[in-house]
Design an enzyme around this catalytic site. Structure first.
Site, PDB file in Angstrom:
ATOM      1  N   ASP A 196       6.034  11.887  -2.137  1.00  0.00           N
ATOM      2  CA  ASP A 196       5.403  11.115  -1.057  1.00  0.00           C
ATOM      3  C   ASP A 196       6.058  11.382   0.302  1.00  0.00           C
ATOM      4  OD1 ASP A 196       3.435   9.797  -2.501  1.00  0.00           O
ATOM      5  OD2 ASP A 196       4.723   8.092  -2.987  1.00  0.00           O
TER       6      ASP A 196
ATOM      7  N   LYS B 107       5.803   2.821  -9.702  1.00  0.00           N
ATOM      8  CA  LYS B 107       6.672   3.847  -9.118  1.00  0.00           C
ATOM      9  C   LYS B 107       8.161   3.520  -9.226  1.00  0.00           C
ATOM     10  CE  LYS B 107       3.391   5.592  -5.710  1.00  0.00           C
ATOM     11  NZ  LYS B 107       3.117   5.729  -4.273  1.00  0.00           N
TER      12      LYS B 107
HETATM   13  P1  ATR Z   1       3.305   0.698  -3.345  1.00  0.00           P
HETATM   14  O1  ATR Z   1       4.293   1.044  -4.387  1.00  0.00           O
HETATM   15  O2  ATR Z   1       2.127   1.609  -3.335  1.00  0.00           O
HETATM   16  O3  ATR Z   1       3.909   0.584  -1.981  1.00  0.00           O
HETATM   17  P2  ATR Z   1       3.448  -2.144  -3.969  1.00  0.00           P
HETATM   18  O4  ATR Z   1       4.858  -1.969  -4.426  1.00  0.00           O
HETATM   19  O5  ATR Z   1       2.544  -2.956  -4.817  1.00  0.00           O
HETATM   20  O6  ATR Z   1       2.710  -0.741  -3.766  1.00  0.00           O
HETATM   21  O7  ATR Z   1       3.497  -2.740  -2.485  1.00  0.00           O
HETATM   22  C1  ATR Z   1       2.393  -3.260  -1.878  1.00  0.00           C
HETATM   23  C2  ATR Z   1       2.737  -3.720  -0.466  1.00  0.00           C
HETATM   24  O8  ATR Z   1       1.577  -4.361   0.085  1.00  0.00           O
HETATM   25  C3  ATR Z   1       3.858  -4.749  -0.403  1.00  0.00           C
HETATM   26  O9  ATR Z   1       4.596  -4.561   0.773  1.00  0.00           O
HETATM   27  C4  ATR Z   1       3.093  -6.072  -0.366  1.00  0.00           C
HETATM   28  O10 ATR Z   1       3.790  -7.142   0.241  1.00  0.00           O
HETATM   29  P3  ATR Z   1       4.798  -8.080  -0.661  1.00  0.00           P
HETATM   30  O11 ATR Z   1       6.051  -7.293  -0.833  1.00  0.00           O
HETATM   31  O12 ATR Z   1       4.999  -9.284   0.164  1.00  0.00           O
HETATM   32  O13 ATR Z   1       4.077  -8.362  -1.931  1.00  0.00           O
HETATM   33  C5  ATR Z   1       1.920  -5.673   0.509  1.00  0.00           C
HETATM   34  N1  ATR Z   1       0.774  -6.575   0.348  1.00  0.00           N
HETATM   35  C6  ATR Z   1      -0.074  -6.654  -0.701  1.00  0.00           C
HETATM   36  N2  ATR Z   1      -1.005  -7.612  -0.488  1.00  0.00           N
HETATM   37  C7  ATR Z   1      -0.739  -8.150   0.722  1.00  0.00           C
HETATM   38  C8  ATR Z   1      -1.330  -9.192   1.512  1.00  0.00           C
HETATM   39  N3  ATR Z   1      -2.403  -9.877   1.072  1.00  0.00           N
HETATM   40  N4  ATR Z   1      -0.773  -9.476   2.715  1.00  0.00           N
HETATM   41  C9  ATR Z   1       0.311  -8.785   3.161  1.00  0.00           C
HETATM   42  N5  ATR Z   1       0.917  -7.809   2.471  1.00  0.00           N
HETATM   43  C10 ATR Z   1       0.403  -7.493   1.273  1.00  0.00           C
END
Ligand code: ATR
Length: 269
Positions: free
Chosen positions: A103, A67
């Site tokens: 969104d 995105k």
């Molecule tokens: P989107 O664009 O749909 O929001 P993304 O950019 O991949 O997807 O973001 C995923 C979110 O989930 C992020 O805030 C990520 O945290 P980080 O910025 O620290 O990576 C969070 N996330 C993914 N796996 C996680 C986990 N195991 N524990 C906590 N947060 C997690």
């Protein structure tokens, strides 16, 4: 006439309901078109976007993890998408690829219409700092939420999100690391808790986990998990047990899709 094509660009896509929803809207409107899944990794994104320029393609949806990275590949970015810093819908107009973000609208319309909850004068906590979080935080501040606390595993990413907000909105935001302690501190006094992390999502690494401890949830809270598969995530299950009101991610998916469909086809969904 050639069949028109639309698709969803992202990876992984196995959990996506968008083809079912969008194909039904195309068929209902009598449009000779197909909505497909276009699984695309980061290396393939530029070629995939170039492929949208073919005449039979109307546009595409964009999801995890593209995105933000898709923005420089497009010809024009709508002002809301530009403020949010994330594109989830690409529309082709007179050969030009224009990026939109539906969104924010979908997020708010679902909350107002399905949970009867208006963000005006409410205190919100948003978990996560990815593209989806950008849309939710901007939408809540734009619709006059009192404050938004942004909690993320990687706190630097939350800081970047806040720094990108228009200056007049930034003063109503706070950031912190996503820890049990922070959840207790902020969620206990909040009206709204929004999960935008991928924790709880089917087929993901954290599919059986909730982003917040059950003990911070309470009766005066609306818990809104934008993860839509499964319908009841671990967070929503804990929220129901705590007596909180709950909203899953399916209405937001449907409403953001309604807005996208209208942009692609010029017809009401
Ligand atoms: P989107 O664009 O749909 O929001 P993304 O950019 O991949 O997807 O973001 C995923 C979110 O989930 C992020 O805030 C990520 O945290 P980080 O910025 O620290 O990576 C969070 N996330 C993914 N796996 C996680 C986990 N195991 N524990 C906590 N947060 C997690």
């Amino acid at each position: 006439m050639t069949t028109k094509r639309l698709g969803l660009i992202g990876y992984p896509l196995s959990h996506s309901l968008s083809p079912v929803i969008q194909q039904a809207a195309l068929d209902y409107n009598g449009i000779d078109g197909v909505f497909e899944l276009w699984p695309t990794n980061a290396d393939e994104l530029a070629a995939r976007i170039a492929g949208l320029r073919r005449s039979e393609v109307l546009g595409a949806g964009v999801t995890i993890p593209h995105k933000e990275t898709v923005i420089p590949m497009l010809d024009q970015i709508d002002s809301v998408a530009s403020t949010i810093g994330a594109v989830n819908t690409v529309v082709k107009r007179r050969g030009r690829l224009i990026g939109y973000n539906t969104d924010a609208d979908g997020f708010i319309r679902a909350m107002e219409e399905k949970a009867g909850f208006s963000p005006i004068d409410k205190r919100a906590v948003v978990l996560g700092a990815g593209g989806a979080a950008r849309a939710c935080v901007w939408a809540l501040l734009d619709r006059e939420a009192t404050s938004v606390v942004l909690l993320n595993r990687t706190v630097e990413r939350a800081a970047m999100l806040r720094d990108r907000l228009p200056a007049e909105l930034r003063g109503r935001t706070e950031i912190d690391a996503l820890t049990d302690e922070a959840c207790h501190r902020y969620v206990s006094i909040a009206d709204l808790l929004v999960n935008t992390t991928s924790l709880g999502m089917l087929h993901s690494e954290g599919e059986d986990r909730s982003p917040a401890p059950a003990s911070c949830l309470h009766r005066d809270l609306l818990v809104y998990d934008i993860v839509y598969n499964p319908a009841v995530t671990p967070l929503l299950r804990d929220a129901e047990r705590a007596g909180a009101r709950t909203l899953g991610g399916l209405p937001m998916l449907v409403y953001q899709g309604v807005v996208a469909f209208e942009l692609w086809t010029g017809r009401p969904a």
